[in-house]
Motif scaffolding. Structure first.
Motif, short mmCIF file in Angstrom:
data_model
loop_
_atom_site.label_atom_id
_atom_site.label_comp_id
_atom_site.label_asym_id
_atom_site.label_seq_id
_atom_site.Cartn_x
_atom_site.Cartn_y
_atom_site.Cartn_z
N ALA A 1 0.84 -1.20 0.00
CA ALA A 1 0.00 0.00 0.00
C ALA A 1 0.87 1.26 0.00
CB ALA A 1 -0.93 0.00 1.21
N VAL A 2 1.91 1.27 0.82
CA VAL A 2 2.81 2.43 0.88
C VAL A 2 3.57 2.58 -0.44
CG1 VAL A 2 4.88 3.36 2.01
CG2 VAL A 2 3.00 2.47 3.39
N THR A 3 4.00 1.48 -1.03
CA THR A 3 4.71 1.54 -2.31
C THR A 3 3.80 2.13 -3.39
OG1 THR A 3 6.09 -0.34 -1.73
CG2 THR A 3 5.93 0.19 -4.07
N PHE A 4 2.57 1.68 -3.42
CA PHE A 4 1.61 2.21 -4.40
C PHE A 4 1.41 3.70 -4.19
CE2 PHE A 4 -2.77 3.38 -5.45
CZ PHE A 4 -2.77 3.10 -6.81
N VAL A 5 1.16 4.10 -2.95
CA VAL A 5 0.93 5.52 -2.67
C VAL A 5 2.18 6.34 -2.98
CG1 VAL A 5 0.40 7.20 -0.85
CG2 VAL A 5 -0.92 5.08 -1.02
N MET A 6 3.36 5.82 -2.63
CA MET A 6 4.60 6.56 -2.91
C MET A 6 4.81 6.74 -4.42
SD MET A 6 7.55 5.30 -0.32
CE MET A 6 8.03 6.42 0.98
N ILE B 1 3.72 22.23 -0.08
CA ILE B 1 3.32 21.38 1.04
C ILE B 1 1.81 21.15 1.05
CG2 ILE B 1 3.20 21.23 3.56
CD1 ILE B 1 5.94 22.57 3.64
N VAL B 2 1.05 22.19 0.86
CA VAL B 2 -0.40 22.06 0.87
C VAL B 2 -0.88 21.17 -0.27
CG1 VAL B 2 -2.58 23.33 0.63
CG2 VAL B 2 -0.73 24.28 2.00
N SER B 3 -0.36 21.39 -1.46
CA SER B 3 -0.79 20.58 -2.60
C SER B 3 -0.34 19.13 -2.46
CB SER B 3 -0.30 21.19 -3.92
OG SER B 3 1.10 21.24 -3.95
N PHE B 4 0.85 18.91 -1.93
CA PHE B 4 1.33 17.55 -1.73
C PHE B 4 0.47 16.82 -0.69
CE2 PHE B 4 5.99 18.59 -3.06
CZ PHE B 4 5.54 18.88 -4.34
N ILE B 5 0.07 17.52 0.36
CA ILE B 5 -0.78 16.91 1.39
C ILE B 5 -2.13 16.50 0.78
CG2 ILE B 5 -2.15 17.41 3.48
CD1 ILE B 5 0.28 19.01 4.48
N LEU B 6 -2.69 17.36 -0.05
CA LEU B 6 -3.97 17.03 -0.69
C LEU B 6 -3.85 15.80 -1.59
CD1 LEU B 6 -5.27 20.60 -1.57
CD2 LEU B 6 -6.20 19.03 0.13
N VAL B 7 -2.76 15.72 -2.33
CA VAL B 7 -2.54 14.55 -3.21
C VAL B 7 -2.42 13.28 -2.37
CG1 VAL B 7 -0.85 13.47 -4.74
CG2 VAL B 7 -1.51 15.85 -5.10
N ILE B 8 -1.61 13.32 -1.33
CA ILE B 8 -1.39 12.14 -0.50
C ILE B 8 -2.68 11.71 0.19
CG2 ILE B 8 -0.18 11.28 1.55
CD1 ILE B 8 2.16 13.20 0.69
N LEU C 1 -3.73 2.04 8.41
CA LEU C 1 -4.02 2.30 7.00
C LEU C 1 -4.35 3.77 6.76
CD1 LEU C 1 -4.22 1.12 4.19
CD2 LEU C 1 -6.57 0.49 4.68
N PRO C 2 -5.28 4.37 7.51
CA PRO C 2 -5.50 5.81 7.29
C PRO C 2 -4.28 6.65 7.70
CG PRO C 2 -7.15 4.91 8.81
CD PRO C 2 -6.26 3.79 8.40
N LEU C 3 -3.43 6.10 8.56
CA LEU C 3 -2.25 6.86 8.97
C LEU C 3 -1.22 6.98 7.86
CD1 LEU C 3 -1.59 5.82 12.67
CD2 LEU C 3 -2.37 8.01 11.79
N ILE C 4 -1.40 6.25 6.76
CA ILE C 4 -0.51 6.44 5.61
C ILE C 4 -0.60 7.89 5.16
CG2 ILE C 4 -0.04 5.82 3.21
CD1 ILE C 4 -1.05 3.04 3.78
N THR C 5 -1.77 8.50 5.36
CA THR C 5 -1.96 9.90 4.98
C THR C 5 -0.94 10.79 5.68
OG1 THR C 5 -4.30 9.52 4.68
CG2 THR C 5 -3.62 11.79 4.92
N THR C 6 -0.71 10.51 6.95
CA THR C 6 0.23 11.32 7.72
C THR C 6 1.61 10.69 7.78
OG1 THR C 6 -0.50 10.28 9.78
CG2 THR C 6 -1.59 12.33 9.12
#
Length: 191
Positions: free
Chosen positions: A43-48, A73-80, A106-111
């Motif tokens: 999951a992390v590899t896919f998101v990365m 930073i703001v745009s990267f956070i929205l994408v992630i 799993l939701p913590l991948i966001t942060t």
């Protein structure tokens, strides 16, 4: 040859978990069983990987041409956050037991600061599109390698006679430190 060096470096030498110490929360939280660690790694590899692609496009096609670097930073956070929501919905639909096994991580991948670190490092190093994709895939594989190794060790530690004060987080942190030292040995391979 430079792409191969970048790929190997992202996996072994500049491993986000064991070199930069980013992404420690899921690394320690989901590394109790190899199955869940492997799934988290995928999951992390896919998101990365997808983050690397999308943030490069946003950065080079929108932010830099319009002098909006301060919005990185703001745009990267929205994408992630968007990507993680997609992954979470997919896993919940396809494999409810895996979704339950990953739990809050799993939701913590966001942060997960490893993913944000990937986007920011790729922008800071001004990688080309291909270099950014290679860096993203390599970083994800490096995270997966680290979390699977940690899970394998922790499964063996469950069968070992660990002193009572070190059980749990204590021994996990000691193992993580030893793994980081072991991966430091790769630093002489590629400069």
């Amino acid at each position: 040859m430079e792409l191969v060096a970048l790929f190997i470096s992202a996996i072994l030498i500049n491993n986000f978990v064991l070199h930069y110490f980013l992404g420690i929360c899921p690394f320690l939280g989901v590394s109790k069983k190899i199955d869940s660690a492997f799934s988290m790694g995928l999951a992390v590899t896919f998101v990365m990987t997808i983050t690397a692609v999308i943030t490069w496009v946003i950065n080079h096609w929108i932010l830099l041409p319009n002098n909006l670097e301060y919005l990185q930073i703001v745009s990267f956070i929205l994408v992630i956050a968007s990507l993680v929501q997609l992954v979470e919905m997919f896993i919940r639909k396809v494999s409810p037991p895996l979704y339950q096994a990953m739990g809050i991580y799993l939701p913590l991948i966001t942060t997960n600061c490893a993913i944000m670190g990937l986007a920011l490092l790729a922008a800071l190093k001004n990688y080309s599109f291909v270099e950014t994709v290679v860096f993203g895939v390599g970083s994800g594989i490096g995270f997966t390698l680290a979390i699977i190794l940690m899970a394998g060790i922790r499964e063996q530690l469950d069968l070992s006679d660990v002193p009572e004060p070190l059980k749990g987080a204590g021994i996990a942190l000691i193992v993580a430190g030893i793994m980081a030292l072991a991966f430091l040995g790769f630093s002489g391979m590629i400069k």
